[in-house]
Structure formats: structure tokens, C-alpha cells
Design an enzyme around this catalytic site. Structure first.
Site, mmCIF file in Angstrom:
data_model
loop_
_atom_site.group_PDB
_atom_site.id
_atom_site.type_symbol
_atom_site.label_atom_id
_atom_site.label_comp_id
_atom_site.label_asym_id
_atom_site.label_seq_id
_atom_site.Cartn_x
_atom_site.Cartn_y
_atom_site.Cartn_z
ATOM 1 N N ASP A 1 0.843 -1.199 0.000
ATOM 2 C CA ASP A 1 0.000 0.000 0.000
ATOM 3 C C ASP A 1 0.875 1.244 0.000
ATOM 4 O OD1 ASP A 1 -1.359 -2.266 1.486
ATOM 5 O OD2 ASP A 1 -3.043 -0.930 1.155
ATOM 6 N N GLU A 2 0.389 2.262 -0.655
ATOM 7 C CA GLU A 2 1.093 3.543 -0.674
ATOM 8 C C GLU A 2 0.288 4.587 0.096
ATOM 9 O OE1 GLU A 2 3.619 4.479 -4.391
ATOM 10 O OE2 GLU A 2 1.699 3.777 -5.110
#
Length: 882
Positions: free
Chosen positions: A549-550
Site C-alpha cells: 500500500d502507498e
């Protein structure tokens, strides 16, 4: 299995319908003076009555009535039992959608971190008067459509005094349903203001009449159940129904060289439903057959004088026994003679469980593994680290669990993480905790004995607040000892980074800095230690899930990242490429260890495929109604193992039905019942547009044709010829799920339908069109004949669950959801039905005694209905017949 704890808040008693009423024995009013003592604070927390009231999802402060730029109006009502003039107190509470504006002059609300908010009195605070209500009106971000949005365990603090939970905000457990009850929440009962997402929202509230209409296609049919197996086998030929094979004397297992340890779990489940091993039992032969190919394939032959299971793997023998167990009726212990030839549709048949947001016990995990094996699921994706918790002991990094495994009221976070998700001020709650190394090894070995692979997941680089805070505490401790080099060894954040950002969960400090070598040293250490645990368990680590995830906007003002971009030799030219660089580097690092790297599809989509390891797994969590097939196709076309986890059918933390009293998050669906999951056509994602609607009950279109941008670059398109998905995975996220029992309520019986879709390809599914096509509710690819076949098979599955399988979950101590009942009153006569024919239904009128419903009956006044679990013990949620 697990003991059911009934926690009744002070001053409350539970009614038969799960409502809360004020008792006549309330604590005596005690006047509290300024300059609080601990006993006075405790008295205030014990007697302060709190009510949470949603006013409207369409207040005048909102701009527009659609889904964008939305807000809601709500109110917190405080009623003290004593006069109280002190203004040094603060009340902390979880509000998952941030407060934007406070409309009451006497109080201020500040967001502390994530969902933790703080109420404080302003200079206009006039004090509390015994029995007089004061309200805090506020405007919140987005909308609230479910009563679960009002998180529990508000707590009050004052100076250095120990914080105290406000007892009126604690959840109780209804002893009949096993469900959480929130006595502090005022009913969401206004369909427009409380349950419409926009003014054009077409979703129907699942009241009794709506359920009645939905259930009318399901007829009670005991004949369908006799030879049914869940999941449906590839081939099944019944040879005799005249004289059933009697298993009341049990079975005598002849292993023929098959390891007993590989089938013990399957045999134990048979014994639990009354078919035990016995020397006088029906001979049951396990025969190694190398002509049977495919992991998990088997043949089951049931005759009058013997049962034979042929397979070429441990999984095949276990699955053959699982099918025998599925055939058995727990009352008669009889099965018909038949031959079953079977093999799985997908190699990857998984279940994901988040134990990071709220911890769930080892006992729960072991029970889950039992049921996964029973229904031929073979992958447990265990999500053990996120912003709100780190749940696995790592050798050499005790801070991860000492601090990251606990939440409590420590604003400096030296000893624990901040409270989140209504966890309250104390570490002594069931939502805190972690698996020791020994626990994890036990889980791995238990899974291995059931032919289930465990996939560990520690989310990075976003969703990593628990790790970051823990490593900062380690840094401070070692720096205080003068050990600077060791202090920096696993540090995860640049102290000079001034970037201002906000994650989806409203954290501004939850993203690992990917420009620091210490971050990669940390990840390498964690993976090696987890791999070592797998080796000790005899279950080598095959897949490691990095999350991927960013957090948009992270690292922009990090001096270390600016220096890295200016001087790196990794081809990173801007801050926008840092997230991809992190995932690419980890993909190759993990591959170098002989492990397959996995990540969520959003983060994986930002990578440069040529810089990734050759083989990767991508978990697809894109919403089909929002074009989710496009990313799924793009990543499968890269040659990656694309595992489908599309939220509107495979997120089991979403509500079963459209009702604000149902548990669960609801950002992609407000009602995902087992019938909807059964309808899923996973090999042709866009074709589901012909049968589904979006979150507001509106039709949508899925365009699977080749699409290019103005420069002629491919934007999206169909799967390449012959490309297929690797499998399916059900998902449980635990933000709103605080107990093991509640997680089971959300998982079961959906897990059985997940197994059906993952194992068996139905004849009614629309074949995939590799040329690309457009699908909507007028295109007609999903023909009337296919729809009829789907409805017929669903009726068979529903009957099998209601008449044969749910009681097996009861015998295993699984707290599955007892469904709500469909009902209507016509000309004074009550009619009812249920999604699972075979379960008992009860009704009552005007609050009288519950009576069993057997046929349409004359009623007057207010009528209520509920279902009973298959073992006639637990009750389902009561509905008023509208």
C-alpha cells in the site's frame, strides 16, 4: 470452543430483543466538586449517560446531495447523575469519520490521531447539572449509514488521574443472539436521513417485506439435500437410493501407507458429527493412485460393503473424507451409494483474516483452519501488522509486540500505541495482544496438518504506523544508552521529514521512509525471522505478502529522500516513483530468498513490471462496479498470479443485508449475502454487470474492450488468450470487529459459499470473451436459461445449508450468522420465509411469548419474527414485520 462473555454495562439491563433500558437501581447521585480525585472521576465515568445520535446525512452544511463532498450531522448527548462544575476533564472517543465542525459553544472536539478524538470544555462551559442533558452537535466528514459507526469505550481523563471508561458507552452482548448491543446509540430509523447515501440512492432497506420477496424463489426441498456435497464436486453418480449405507457403527480406516497425521483432522470432523473410527465400522480404504493428477483431486466410492478413497496427495485423501462428511446427515448417519470424481477449479482457495486492527485469538485461528479444511480451502492469508497493531513476536525486536501489540492511553506512545477503533484506555482488553513465536509455530503446524498454507502479511510501506512507533521507541531507548549505531539500525522514519499527508484512515505518520537503508534492513530482518519460524514448524515460507500500500503525498519534504533522488543509481527520478521503487526492491529481495512476493493490486499497479521479480502475486481488491476488471486483467496479463478478492462479494467484513443494525464496514457494499456471493462469475468479471448493482442499488456498465489513450497507449483491455486468474480469497478486515465471536458471525456461512465458488465452476457462468465486450443489464449475455440454472443451484445450496451443514457448524462451536426472517402480513395473516429452508422461525405479537411458526397464522398488533440456529439454541436478530 470459546466461552461467551456477557458484559452488561453498569446501570443497564438487557431485554429479550437486545434493547437496553435504564434500571431503577441507578447509582446514587454524588455531587462532584472541582479538583477531581480518582474516586470522583471513577464515579463520573460510572454514572455519566452518553447517547450518540445521527441527525442527518443531508445537513444544510453539505454541498450537494450526491456522493462527493459529503458530510453528516450528529450529536453526542451527555447526562450527568450529579452536579459537576470541574472543567479540567477531557473525554476521548473514536470517531472513524473525522469531526469537521463543532456547533456547540460549550465544547471543543480535537482529532488526536487517526480516529481518536478528544472532547474538552470551552470557557463557555456552564457545568453539568444532575439529570440535565447537554448536547454536542457537530458536522462530520462523508456519511454514516450504520450504527456500528458509533464506536464504544469513551473514556474520561483529568490531569494525572488514571483514565476511566464511561460505562454507558460499553457494548453489551445479547445472550440470545451473541451479537453486540450498543445501548449508547440512538436507533438509525429514518430511511432518508439515516440510510440514504445520496438522494438518488435506490438501495432497499432489508426490512421483513424486502427479505420476504427475496426469499420467495427458495422452496423447502429435503430431497435436494440428501446427496448434496459442499463444495459441489466435478462429477457425482448416485448408484443406489433404495438402501442407504448406514454409518452409525462408524468407519474402520485402512491407511495403506497414507500418513495418519495427514487425515487425522478430517477423521476428527467425521467423529464430531457422529461417525467415529471403530473396528466394527464400515471398512474405509485409502488407496494411493498415481493416475489421479492435480493437487487435491480424489475419487470417492461409497458401496454397501466399503468406502474407497483414491488420491495421489494428502490433500486428496483429506478432501475425499471431507466430501464424505458433507454427505452425512447428523441425524440419520446414512449416505447413498455413489461415485464422486473431483478436482478443484482453482489452485488458490483462500481466506484472509486481519488480526492487526483488532487482535483475534489463536483459538479462533485454529477453529478457522478446521473449517477451511472441511470445505477444501487451502490458503490462510494472515494479516498481522497494520497501523493499529503488530501481532507477531519477532526475535530481537521486542518493541514490535511490547509496544506495537498494545493500545492504551499513553499520549507519548512510550509503552503502547494510542487507542483506536474504540479500544479504550487500557491494555487489558481482548483487542490487544499478539502471537508468540510458539503460538505462530503451532498455527503453522495445525495448518500444515490440514493441507493449508499460511501466508504472513506485514503491511508496508503504508499502513505501518505500529512498526514505525515501535522502532522509534527502540531508537529512543538505545540512544539513551549511548548506542547510536544500534539505535539507527532499524529506524523507519526520517526525523527531519516535514511532509504533511493523510492516509485513508487519517494518519499522518504511518508510512515507512523508503529512502533509508535501515527500512530495508528492517524488512529483511522481519522476513528472515518469519521464515525461520516456518522452518521450525516444518512448513517452509512460500509466499510473503508485503502489503504494497502507498500513502499519497508521503516523503515530499524528506531531506533523505531528496538526497536519494539526487544521487541514486536505481533510476528513481522523482518522489512519485519512490513507492514503486520500494515494492520493486522488495519483490526482488523476497525472490532471492526463494519466496514469492505478494501485494495488493493498487500498490502493485504502480510498479514497473520490468523491474519486478519474474513471478509475483497480486491480490485484486478493485470494485467491479467501478471498473475493477481492468486492473485485474492488466495484472493477470503480466503473468502474475492474480487472486480475486473483489470487495462487493469477497469482503466478509461488509454487512450481510442492507440494514443499519447489521455489523460491518460498507464502503463498497451495504449488503453482501450468501446468494450474491453464490452468483459471482469470477472467470468473467465484467459479465457480473448483467446481474449486480452498485452500492446505491443502481445498474452499471463494464466495458472490457481495448481502450487506448490519445497517444495510442493501452489503457485497459481483455485478458490475453488463455490467461486465467489464480484463484479466490475471502477477506475479513477487523476495524469494527472486536471479538472472535463477531468475526465468526461475519465469516460464516459465507465461507462455505466462498468454497463453492473457489472449488466448483458452475454451468451457468458466462464464458469469458477474449475479444472483449460490453456488459450491462440489457446486453443479455447472461441468458434467461443461465439465470434459471443459477437460481436452481442456489436453491439446492440454500437447502443444504439450512438442513444439513449449519448444524455441523453448531457442533464445531462456530457462531455463524443466524439470518433475519422475511415476513409479511396480508389480510391479518402472517407469512414468513427464510434464506435457509430448514431453520426454525418464531414470531410474537405485542411483546408476548415467542411461538414457533409452522404455517400462516392470524395476528394483530405489532408482530416480530426471528430465526433459530440449526441446533435450536442461538437466536437471530429480531425484525418487526412492516
Amino acid at each position: 470452543m470459546k466461552k461467551k462473555l456477557v458484559a452488561v454495562a453498569v446501570g443497564l439491563m438487557m431485554t429479550a430483543t437486545g434493547c437496553a433500558e435504564r434500571t431503577s437501581q441507578a447509582a446514587p447521585a454524588v455531587e462532584v466538586q472541582a479538583g477531581l480525585t480518582q474516586s470522583q472521576l471513577n464515579q463520573l465515568s460510572a454514572t455519566l449517560d452518553v447517547k450518540y445520535r445521527l441527525l442527518s446525512n443531508f445537513p444544510e452544511q453539505c454541498s450537494g446531495d450526491g456522493a462527493g463532498e459529503r458530510c453528516f450531522a450528529a450529536q453526542i448527548e451527555l447526562t450527568p447523575a450529579a452536579d459537576f462544575d470541574d472543567n479540567t476533564w477531557s473525554i476521548y472517543f473514536s470517531q472513524m469519520r473525522p469531526v469537521q465542525q463543532v456547533l456547540s459553544q460549550q465544547f471543543a472536539i480535537e482529532r488526536v490521531k487517526g480516529d481518536l478524538h478528544k472532547i474538552t470544555p470551552t470557557e463557555q462551559f456552564a457545568g453539568f447539572k444532575a439529570g440535565e442533558k447537554v448536547t454536542i452537535d457537530f458536522i462530520g466528514q462523508s456519511w454514516q449509514l450504520s450504527e456500528i459507526d458509533a464506536m464504544p469505550n469513551y473514556y474520561i481523563t483529568a490531569g494525572e488521574l488514571s483514565p476511566a471508561v464511561i460505562k454507558s458507552t460499553q457494548v453489551s452482548i445479547d445472550s440470545e443472539t451473541g451479537m453486540e448491543v450498543r445501548p449508547y446509540v440512538v436507533d438509525f430509523d429514518d430511511e432518508l436521513n439515516h440510510y440514504k447515501r445520496s438522494k438518488s440512492d435506490q438501495l432497499q432497506w432489508a426490512k421483513s417485506d424486502v427479505l420476504f420477496a427475496a426469499n420467495q424463489t427458495i422452496e423447502h426441498d429435503s430431497a435436494q439435500v440428501v446427496d448434496a456435497i459442499i463444495p459441489t464436486p466435478l462429477s457425482q453418480v448416485v448408484s443406489s437410493t433404495d438402501q442407504a449405507v448406514d454409518l452409525n457403527a462408524g468407519i474402520k480406516v485402512i491407511l495403506n501407507g497414507v500418513k495418519a497425521s495427514s487425515v487425522d483432522a478430517a477423521l476428527n470432523r467425521l467423529a464430531r458429527i457422529g461417525v467415529a473410527q471403530s473396528n466394527s465400522g464400515l471398512p474405509t480404504l485409502l488407496e494411493l493412485d498415481k493416475t489421479i493428477t492435480g493437487e487435491g483431486a480424489y475419487e470417492l466410492t461409497i458401496g454397501a460393503d466399503r468406502i474407497v478413497i483414491n488420491a495421489n496427495s494428502d490433500a486428496g485423501f483429506s478432501y475425499g473424507l471431507a466430501s464424505l462428511t458433507s454427505l452425512v446427515d447428523v441425524k440419520s448417519k446414512k449416505v447413498n451409494a455413489m461415485k464422486v470424481v473431483d478436482a478443484p477449479r482453482y489452485d488458490f482457495r483462500g481466506m484472509h483474516v486481519d488480526v492487526a486492527r483488532n487482535f483475534h485469538s489463536k483459538a479462533f485461528i485454529l477453529d478457522l483452519l478446521d473449517q477451511m479444511a472441511a470445505y477444501k480451502l487451502n490458503k490462510l492469508h494472515l494479516h498481522m501488522a497494520d497501523d493499529e497493531g503488530w501481532r507477531l513476536e519477532i526475535e530481537g525486536l521486542p518493541e514490535l509486540t511490547d509496544i506495537g501489540g498494545q493500545r492504551c492511553h499513553d499520549l507519548a506512545e512510550n509503552n503502547c500505541l494510542l487507542p483506536q477503533l474504540g479500544s479504550g484506555p487500557s491494555t487489558d482488553t481482548q483487542v490487544n495482544g499478539y502471537y508468540s513465536k510458539a503460538d505462530y509455530i503451532e498455527i503453522l503446524q495445525y495448518a500444515g496438518a490440514r493441507q493449508i498454507e499460511v501466508i504472513p502479511s506485514m503491511d508496508m510501506p503504508g499502513h505501518s504506523r505500529a512498526a514505525i512507533i515501535s522502532m522509534e521507541a527502540r531508537y529512543r531507548k538505545l540512544m539513551a544508552q549511548g548506542l547510536e549505531q544500534q539505535a539507527n539500525e532499524y529506524r523507519l522514519t526520517d526525523p527531519l521529514d516535514t511532509t504533511v499527508y493523510s492516509s485513508v484512515q487519517y494518519y499522518d505518520d504511518n508510512t515507512i521512509n523508503v529512502c533509508m537503508e535501515s527500512s530495508f534492513h528492517f524488512v529483511d530482518k522481519v522476513i528472515d525471522e518469519i521464515a525461520n519460524l516456518h522452518e521450525q514448524a516444518g512448513q517452509p515460507l512460500k509466499i510473503y505478502h508485503i502489503g504494497a500500500d502507498e500513502t499519497a503525498g508521503a516523503w515530499l519534504e524528506s531531506p533523505l529522500c531528496k538526497a536519494f533522488i539526487a544521487n541514486n543509481d536505481q533510476g528513481v527520478t522523482s518522489v512519485d516513483e519512490l513507492g514503486a521503487y520500494f515494492i520493486e526492491r522488495l519483490s526482488n529481495l523476497i525472490a532471492s530468498k526463494g519466496i514469492l512476493a505478494a501485494g495488493w493490486s493498487d500498490g502493485m499497479s504502480h510498479t514497473r513490471p520490468e523491474k519486478m521479480a519474474k513471478n509475483n502475486q497480486s491480490n485484486i481488491w478493485d470494485v467491479v462496479a467501478h471498473g475493477g476488471h481492468k486492473r485485474a486483467h492488466q495484472q493477470a496479463n503480466l503473468g502474475w498470479d492474480a487472486v480475486l478478492g473483489n470487495p462487493e462479494v469477497l469482503y466478509f467484513d461488509f454487512p450481510y443485508v442492507n440494514d443499519p443494525k447489521e455489523h460491518g464496514y460498507y464502503w463498497a457494499s451495504r449488503g453482501t449475502d450468501e446468494r450474491t456471493l453464490h452468483s459471482f462469475m469470477p472467470d468473467n468479471l465484467p459479465a457480473n454487470a448483467e446481474q449486480w448493482t452498485d452500492i446505491e442499488g443502481k445498474p452499471f456498465e463494464a466495458d472490457d474492450r481495448v481502450t487506448k489513450d490519445d497517444q495510442g497507449k493501452l489503457v485497459s483491455g481483455p485478458l490475453k488468450q488463455g490467461v486465467k486468474f489464480a484463484g479466490l480469497q475471502g477477506q475479513i478486515w477487523s476495524e469494527t470487529l472486536r471479538s472472535d465471536e463477531l468475526v465468526e458471525y461475519m465469516i460464516y456461512p459465507r465461507l462455505l459459499v466462498l468454497a463453492e465458488r473457489a472449488w466448483h465452476k458452475a454451468s451457468w457462468e458466462v464464458p469469458y470473451n477474449y475479444e472483449g465486450a460490453v456488459y450491462n443489464q440489457q446486453t443479455g449475455t447472461f441468458t434467461n436459461e443461465m439465470r434459471a440454472a443459477q437460481s436452481k443451484q442456489w436453491g439446492e445450496l440454500a437447502n443444504t445449508l439450512g438442513q444439513k451443514e449449519l448444524v455441523k457448524l453448531d457442533l464445531a462451536g462456530i457462531d455463524y450468522r443466524v439470518p433475519t426472517v422475511g415476513a409479511k402480513i396480508e389480510q391479518g395473516m402472517l407469512y414468513t420465509n427464510i434464506i435457509y429452508p430448514g431453520l426454525s422461525i418464531e414470531y410474537r405479537a405485542n411483546g408476548g411469548d415467542w411461538q414457533k411458526f409452522t404455517a400462516p397464522v392470524a395476528v394483530t398488533g405489532q408482530v416480530e419474527v426471528r430465526a433459530i440456529a440449526a441446533d435450536n439454541q442461538r437466536k437471530g436478530r429480531t425484525l418487526v414485520v412492516n
